[in-house]
Design a protein around this motif. Structure first.
Motif, mmCIF file in Angstrom:
data_model
loop_
_atom_site.group_PDB
_atom_site.id
_atom_site.type_symbol
_atom_site.label_atom_id
_atom_site.label_comp_id
_atom_site.label_asym_id
_atom_site.label_seq_id
_atom_site.Cartn_x
_atom_site.Cartn_y
_atom_site.Cartn_z
ATOM 1 N N MET A 1 12.597 10.189 69.959
ATOM 2 C CA MET A 1 11.860 11.434 70.063
ATOM 3 C C MET A 1 11.131 11.346 71.356
ATOM 4 S SD MET A 1 10.734 12.420 66.472
ATOM 5 C CE MET A 1 10.312 10.796 65.835
ATOM 6 N N GLU A 2 10.900 12.531 72.040
ATOM 7 C CA GLU A 2 9.890 12.279 73.365
ATOM 8 C C GLU A 2 9.001 13.677 73.225
ATOM 9 O OE1 GLU A 2 12.075 11.953 77.006
ATOM 10 O OE2 GLU A 2 13.436 10.446 76.130
ATOM 11 N N THR A 3 7.960 13.252 74.137
ATOM 12 C CA THR A 3 7.030 14.268 74.316
ATOM 13 C C THR A 3 7.026 14.361 76.001
ATOM 14 O OG1 THR A 3 5.310 12.888 74.657
ATOM 15 C CG2 THR A 3 5.754 13.660 72.312
ATOM 16 N N GLN A 4 6.091 15.087 76.492
ATOM 17 C CA GLN A 4 6.297 15.139 78.026
ATOM 18 C C GLN A 4 5.810 13.915 78.510
ATOM 19 O OE1 GLN A 4 3.186 17.958 79.528
ATOM 20 N NE2 GLN A 4 3.452 17.565 81.364
ATOM 21 N N ARG A 5 4.894 13.114 77.959
ATOM 22 C CA ARG A 5 4.424 11.791 78.518
ATOM 23 C C ARG A 5 4.994 10.589 77.892
ATOM 24 N NH1 ARG A 5 -1.528 11.934 78.791
ATOM 25 N NH2 ARG A 5 -1.304 12.658 76.631
ATOM 26 N N LEU A 6 5.464 10.688 76.704
ATOM 27 C CA LEU A 6 5.642 9.867 75.704
ATOM 28 C C LEU A 6 7.132 9.572 75.313
ATOM 29 C CD1 LEU A 6 2.329 10.100 73.681
ATOM 30 C CD2 LEU A 6 2.743 8.724 75.390
ATOM 31 N N LYS A 7 7.604 8.436 74.909
ATOM 32 C CA LYS A 7 8.689 8.075 74.012
ATOM 33 C C LYS A 7 8.341 7.556 72.597
ATOM 34 C CE LYS A 7 11.840 7.123 77.744
ATOM 35 N NZ LYS A 7 12.841 6.057 78.306
ATOM 36 N N LEU A 8 8.980 8.069 71.612
ATOM 37 C CA LEU A 8 8.374 7.537 70.247
ATOM 38 C C LEU A 8 10.017 6.911 69.843
ATOM 39 C CD1 LEU A 8 6.841 10.414 68.536
ATOM 40 C CD2 LEU A 8 5.909 8.762 70.069
ATOM 41 N N LEU A 9 9.670 5.297 69.754
ATOM 42 C CA LEU A 9 11.205 4.798 69.709
ATOM 43 C C LEU A 9 10.836 3.924 68.477
ATOM 44 C CD1 LEU A 9 11.401 3.323 73.232
ATOM 45 C CD2 LEU A 9 12.445 5.246 72.373
ATOM 46 N N PRO A 10 12.179 3.649 67.745
ATOM 47 C CA PRO A 10 12.378 3.224 66.635
ATOM 48 C C PRO A 10 11.922 1.663 66.646
ATOM 49 C CG PRO A 10 14.087 4.466 66.697
ATOM 50 C CD PRO A 10 13.503 4.502 68.021
ATOM 51 N N PRO A 11 11.358 1.035 65.705
ATOM 52 C CA PRO A 11 11.157 -0.662 65.807
ATOM 53 C C PRO A 11 12.237 -1.317 66.323
ATOM 54 C CG PRO A 11 11.387 0.095 63.427
ATOM 55 C CD PRO A 11 11.773 1.132 64.328
ATOM 56 N N CYS A 12 12.082 -2.459 67.164
ATOM 57 C CA CYS A 12 13.055 -3.245 67.630
ATOM 58 C C CYS A 12 12.561 -4.605 67.950
ATOM 59 C CB CYS A 12 13.921 -2.711 68.887
ATOM 60 S SG CYS A 12 13.161 -2.794 70.448
ATOM 61 N N LEU A 13 12.970 -5.763 68.088
ATOM 62 C CA LEU A 13 12.462 -7.110 68.106
ATOM 63 C C LEU A 13 12.160 -7.078 69.822
ATOM 64 C CD1 LEU A 13 14.621 -9.294 65.957
ATOM 65 C CD2 LEU A 13 12.153 -8.788 65.798
ATOM 66 N N GLU A 14 12.869 -6.521 70.523
ATOM 67 C CA GLU A 14 12.432 -6.603 71.997
ATOM 68 C C GLU A 14 11.075 -6.256 72.323
ATOM 69 O OE1 GLU A 14 15.309 -5.319 70.873
ATOM 70 O OE2 GLU A 14 16.637 -7.152 71.384
ATOM 71 N N ARG A 15 10.390 -4.941 71.491
ATOM 72 C CA ARG A 15 9.118 -4.603 71.801
ATOM 73 C C ARG A 15 8.126 -5.342 70.747
ATOM 74 N NH1 ARG A 15 12.084 -0.120 72.184
ATOM 75 N NH2 ARG A 15 12.067 0.424 70.176
ATOM 76 N N ALA A 16 8.604 -6.094 70.033
ATOM 77 C CA ALA A 16 7.512 -7.275 69.350
ATOM 78 C C ALA A 16 6.435 -7.607 70.359
ATOM 79 C CB ALA A 16 8.178 -8.043 68.516
ATOM 80 N N PRO A 17 6.535 -8.351 71.441
ATOM 81 C CA PRO A 17 5.633 -8.888 72.078
ATOM 82 C C PRO A 17 4.689 -7.804 72.838
ATOM 83 C CG PRO A 17 7.726 -9.765 72.751
ATOM 84 C CD PRO A 17 8.090 -8.659 71.829
ATOM 85 N N MET A 18 5.095 -6.613 73.120
ATOM 86 C CA MET A 18 4.261 -5.755 73.481
ATOM 87 C C MET A 18 3.474 -4.988 72.699
ATOM 88 S SD MET A 18 7.397 -3.363 75.741
ATOM 89 C CE MET A 18 6.326 -2.158 76.201
ATOM 90 N N MET A 19 3.857 -5.116 71.138
ATOM 91 C CA MET A 19 3.082 -4.522 70.345
ATOM 92 C C MET A 19 1.896 -5.656 69.790
ATOM 93 S SD MET A 19 3.818 -3.654 66.254
ATOM 94 C CE MET A 19 4.305 -5.406 65.727
#
Length: 176
Positions: A1-19
């Motif tokens: 899903m997206e908005t004008q400025r954002l992406k709403l992305l399902p969970p994934c292990l690659e983003r765990a460090p960012m979280m």
């Protein structure tokens, strides 16, 4: 899903460090209202939490959590989730948190509006609610900016992580 400025992305292990980075940055603010924060401050905890979020997402159980990513920078700014309260209704609760350095930019309002639309349009929700501790004015302001109606105050309904007894406010939107 997206908005004008954002992406709403399902969970994934690659983003765990960012979280994890966002939680560590914001732990003092988040820990006032969110009891899970002390258990989310290590790499191992972040990975396990993400694995559970992926499993929930794939099974459509518990919570459908999305990472909020700023499109322009690729920065992880927070998380927003749909808690599945009752599939038979369908009825969902939206929960969210934002990293401290992203406060005041309107990101959470944008994300909650998009997730609310998804719940009604794609998941055919009949009810979506947001609950918060009575004194959590920032969370309440998001609900109000997104057009959720104040429904009730549940007195002495929760304990904050500090141990303090607190009231819970309930905001809702229903299908028309």
């Amino acid at each position: 899903m997206e908005t004008q400025r954002l992406k709403l992305l399902p969970p994934c292990l690659e983003r765990a460090p960012m979280m994890l980075e966002a939680i560590l940055e914001s732990q003092n603010e988040l820990a006032v209202y969110l009891p899970w924060v002390p258990n989310a401050l290590t790499e191992d905890a972040s990975i396990e939490n993400t694995k559970q979020a992926i499993a929930n997402f794939e099974a459509f159980e518990g919570e459908l959590r999305y990472s909020i990513i700023e499109k322009e920078s690729g920065r992880f700014v927070g998380a927003v989730g749909l808690l599945i309260k009752d599939k038979a209704v369908p009825y969902f609760e939206i929960g969210y948190w934002l990293r401290t350095s992203a406060y005041g930019c309107g990101y959470m309002t944008e994300a909650v509006e998009r997730l609310t639309a998804y719940a009604f349009e794609e998941l055919h929700a009949n009810r979506v609610e947001i609950t918060a501790a009575e004194q959590n004015t920032q969370s309440r302001a998001v609900a109000e900016r997104c057009g959720f109606e104040f429904e009730c105050l549940k007195k002495n309904e929760r304990r904050l992580p500090s141990g303090e007894l607190s009231h819970t406010v309930v905001y809702s939107k229903i299908a028309v």
